[in-house]
Design a protein around this motif. Structure first.
Motif, PDB file in Angstrom:
ATOM      1  N   LEU A   1       0.842  -1.190   0.000  1.00  0.00           N
ATOM      2  CA  LEU A   1       0.000   0.000   0.000  1.00  0.00           C
ATOM      3  C   LEU A   1       0.878   1.241   0.000  1.00  0.00           C
ATOM      4  O   LEU A   1       2.029   1.212   0.447  1.00  0.00           O
ATOM      5  CB  LEU A   1      -0.886   0.024   1.255  1.00  0.00           C
ATOM      6  CG  LEU A   1      -1.982  -1.029   1.375  1.00  0.00           C
ATOM      7  CD1 LEU A   1      -2.852  -0.742   2.604  1.00  0.00           C
ATOM      8  CD2 LEU A   1      -2.864  -1.064   0.136  1.00  0.00           C
ATOM      9  N   LYS A   2       0.284   2.333  -0.465  1.00  0.00           N
ATOM     10  CA  LYS A   2       1.007   3.612  -0.463  1.00  0.00           C
ATOM     11  C   LYS A   2       1.311   4.001   0.989  1.00  0.00           C
ATOM     12  O   LYS A   2       0.451   3.885   1.863  1.00  0.00           O
ATOM     13  CB  LYS A   2       0.101   4.656  -1.119  1.00  0.00           C
ATOM     14  CG  LYS A   2       0.649   6.064  -1.076  1.00  0.00           C
ATOM     15  CD  LYS A   2      -0.339   7.015  -1.740  1.00  0.00           C
ATOM     16  CE  LYS A   2      -0.025   8.448  -1.391  1.00  0.00           C
ATOM     17  NZ  LYS A   2      -0.993   9.394  -1.920  1.00  0.00           N
ATOM     18  N   LYS A   3       2.542   4.456   1.208  1.00  0.00           N
ATOM     19  CA  LYS A   3       2.917   4.893   2.562  1.00  0.00           C
ATOM     20  C   LYS A   3       3.187   6.390   2.542  1.00  0.00           C
ATOM     21  O   LYS A   3       3.782   6.895   1.590  1.00  0.00           O
ATOM     22  CB  LYS A   3       4.167   4.165   3.036  1.00  0.00           C
ATOM     23  CG  LYS A   3       3.939   2.696   3.220  1.00  0.00           C
ATOM     24  CD  LYS A   3       5.128   2.038   3.868  1.00  0.00           C
ATOM     25  CE  LYS A   3       4.937   0.522   3.872  1.00  0.00           C
ATOM     26  NZ  LYS A   3       4.937  -0.059   2.522  1.00  0.00           N
ATOM     27  N   ILE A   4       2.761   7.061   3.592  1.00  0.00           N
ATOM     28  CA  ILE A   4       3.061   8.492   3.691  1.00  0.00           C
ATOM     29  C   ILE A   4       3.763   8.759   5.017  1.00  0.00           C
ATOM     30  O   ILE A   4       3.550   8.059   6.008  1.00  0.00           O
ATOM     31  CB  ILE A   4       1.792   9.374   3.559  1.00  0.00           C
ATOM     32  CG1 ILE A   4       0.765   9.029   4.640  1.00  0.00           C
ATOM     33  CG2 ILE A   4       1.168   9.211   2.177  1.00  0.00           C
ATOM     34  CD1 ILE A   4      -0.339  10.071   4.760  1.00  0.00           C
ATOM     35  N   ILE A   5       4.620   9.778   5.012  1.00  0.00           N
ATOM     36  CA  ILE A   5       5.421  10.100   6.203  1.00  0.00           C
ATOM     37  C   ILE A   5       5.274  11.598   6.491  1.00  0.00           C
ATOM     38  O   ILE A   5       6.182  12.392   6.201  1.00  0.00           O
ATOM     39  CB  ILE A   5       6.907   9.701   5.963  1.00  0.00           C
ATOM     40  CG1 ILE A   5       6.969   8.238   5.521  1.00  0.00           C
ATOM     41  CG2 ILE A   5       7.750   9.928   7.214  1.00  0.00           C
ATOM     42  CD1 ILE A   5       8.349   7.708   5.264  1.00  0.00           C
ATOM     43  N   PRO A   6       4.137  11.997   7.049  1.00  0.00           N
ATOM     44  CA  PRO A   6       3.878  13.435   7.216  1.00  0.00           C
ATOM     45  C   PRO A   6       4.821  14.162   8.188  1.00  0.00           C
ATOM     46  O   PRO A   6       4.930  15.383   8.120  1.00  0.00           O
ATOM     47  CB  PRO A   6       2.432  13.470   7.747  1.00  0.00           C
ATOM     48  CG  PRO A   6       1.829  12.178   7.291  1.00  0.00           C
ATOM     49  CD  PRO A   6       2.942  11.194   7.356  1.00  0.00           C
ATOM     50  N   LEU A   7       5.531  13.426   9.066  1.00  0.00           N
ATOM     51  CA  LEU A   7       6.439  14.096  10.012  1.00  0.00           C
ATOM     52  C   LEU A   7       7.867  14.176   9.475  1.00  0.00           C
ATOM     53  O   LEU A   7       8.789  14.504  10.213  1.00  0.00           O
ATOM     54  CB  LEU A   7       6.477  13.350  11.356  1.00  0.00           C
ATOM     55  CG  LEU A   7       5.154  13.072  12.073  1.00  0.00           C
ATOM     56  CD1 LEU A   7       5.424  12.452  13.448  1.00  0.00           C
ATOM     57  CD2 LEU A   7       4.335  14.324  12.236  1.00  0.00           C
TER      58      LEU A   7
END
Ligand code: SF4
Ligand SMILES: [Zn+2]
Ligand SMILES: [Zn+2]
Length: 337
Positions: free
Chosen positions: A229-235
């Motif tokens: 799945l797509k992973k996001i790293i907002p920090l």
């Protein structure tokens, strides 16, 4: 200012370094001032907290990390990073009426007196903010806890440490767990310091294929997205010490101690982190430089090596590089009872 007492001495030192009485350059009030050395900003607590929220929001929007209909699964350990992430995603979603409800997913590796405590913080937080919380355990999924793996591993493979097994197995359980929960995006709580540290580790170990694999903005059509799945790293643009400070200002009740395996194993990661901290003292922008280097290099390597050939794991079908079995299946076969 009422500060939580940390078990981490470095964080206490950082906080003392940060907080001085002075004049906020944003709201102009006299207050305890947080001196952000890498940018020169001198901010009161409120302006500092708002600035962190802006950075997170801008990161999400600049990199188009989220779409209104995304079903986000937040990987939640109960530590400061993942709780700060979830707290901010809740605020962002509140302003977005089309948003799907989020789910928090915790992985219980089975680390006695560590993960059980951190999951309690995760559970309490989710209860307070009315977020669905799911816990998947190593024991239930692969039949063995990380504590048990750690006891047997010396007979099996002297070169691997608990973290090697833990990272591979946990990553797969988060991915598959999020998919089973109907998620299409996984939000991870890695911060800028984590990203800089991982990048430097990969350079030191000549792991340029990992730098390429970790490219953050793979096209949705890439083969790999069929499995992961797509992973996001907002920090990813917020240094770890600023997240500590933010979560204290926001009174986020997080689990403060570190995993015991991080201390026990002679892993280089801790030394790399100490090295970055030392450099940061003289060059406060060092983590940003490393991270920007990672963004450029990973994009370059990724575009040069794509499309690439890889085997499919004979057991699970996931990509397995040049091997017949992927790392996850190799480990699980070793330990499954
Ligand atoms: S420090 Fe290592 S063993 Fe502990 S949770 Fe992280 S990867 Fe797992
Ligand atoms: Zn201010
Ligand atoms: Zn496999």
């Amino acid at each position: 200012m009422a500060l939580k007492i940390y078990s981490d001495v470095n964080v206490m030192a950082d906080l003392q370094d940060f907080l001085k009485i002075g004049h906020c350059t944003s709201c102009k009030k006299d207050s305890f001032i947080i001196h952000r050395r890498h940018s020169g900003d001198k901010l009161c607590q409120n302006c500092f907290a708002q600035s962190i929220e802006k950075i997170i929001y801008k990161t999400i929007s600049k990199y188009k990390m989220l779409q209104p209909k995304d079903k986000i699964v937040v990987a939640l350990s109960g530590g400061k990073d993942s709780l700060t992430l979830l707290y901010n995603l809740i605020q962002i979603q509140e302003k977005n009426y089309q948003a799907e409800s989020m789910i928090a997913l915790s992985i219980d590796e089975g680390i006695h007196e560590y993960r059980d405590l951190s999951i309690k913080h995760a559970r309490d937080f989710c209860k307070k903010y009315n977020i669905e919380h799911v816990v998947l355990s190593f024991k239930e999924k692969i039949g063995i806890t990380l504590d048990e793996i750690n006891k047997t591993r010396e007979d099996l493979d002297n070169l691997r440490y608990a973290c090697n097994y833990c990272a591979v197995i946990r990553r797969r359980l988060i991915n598959d767990g999020a998919r089973e929960l109907g998620g299409n995006v996984i939000a991870l709580g890695h911060n800028l310091t984590d990203m800089a540290e991982t990048y430097l580790m990969n350079i030191l170990f000549n792991r340029f294929h990992l730098i390429s694999n970790q490219y953050l903005f793979k096209p949705a059509s890439s083969d790999i997205n069929r499995y992961f799945l797509k992973k996001i790293i907002p920090l990813m643009n917020v240094p770890e010490d600023e997240i500590s400070l933010y979560s204290n200002i926001k009174k986020i009740d997080y689990h403060a101690s570190h995993c015991p395996f991080r201390e026990q194993d002679p892993i280089l990661r801790k030394r790399v982190l100490n090295f970055i901290e030392e450099c940061k003292y003289y060059s406060p922008e060092i983590e940003f430089n490393l991270f920007n280097g990672f963004l450029k290099l990973s994009e370059m390597f990724y575009s040069q090596s794509y499309p690439r050939e890889y085997n499919s794991c004979e057991q699970c079908g996931y990509p397995s590089g040049n091997e017949k079995l992927c790392n996850y299946c190799q480990y699980v076969n070793k330990f499954r009872k």
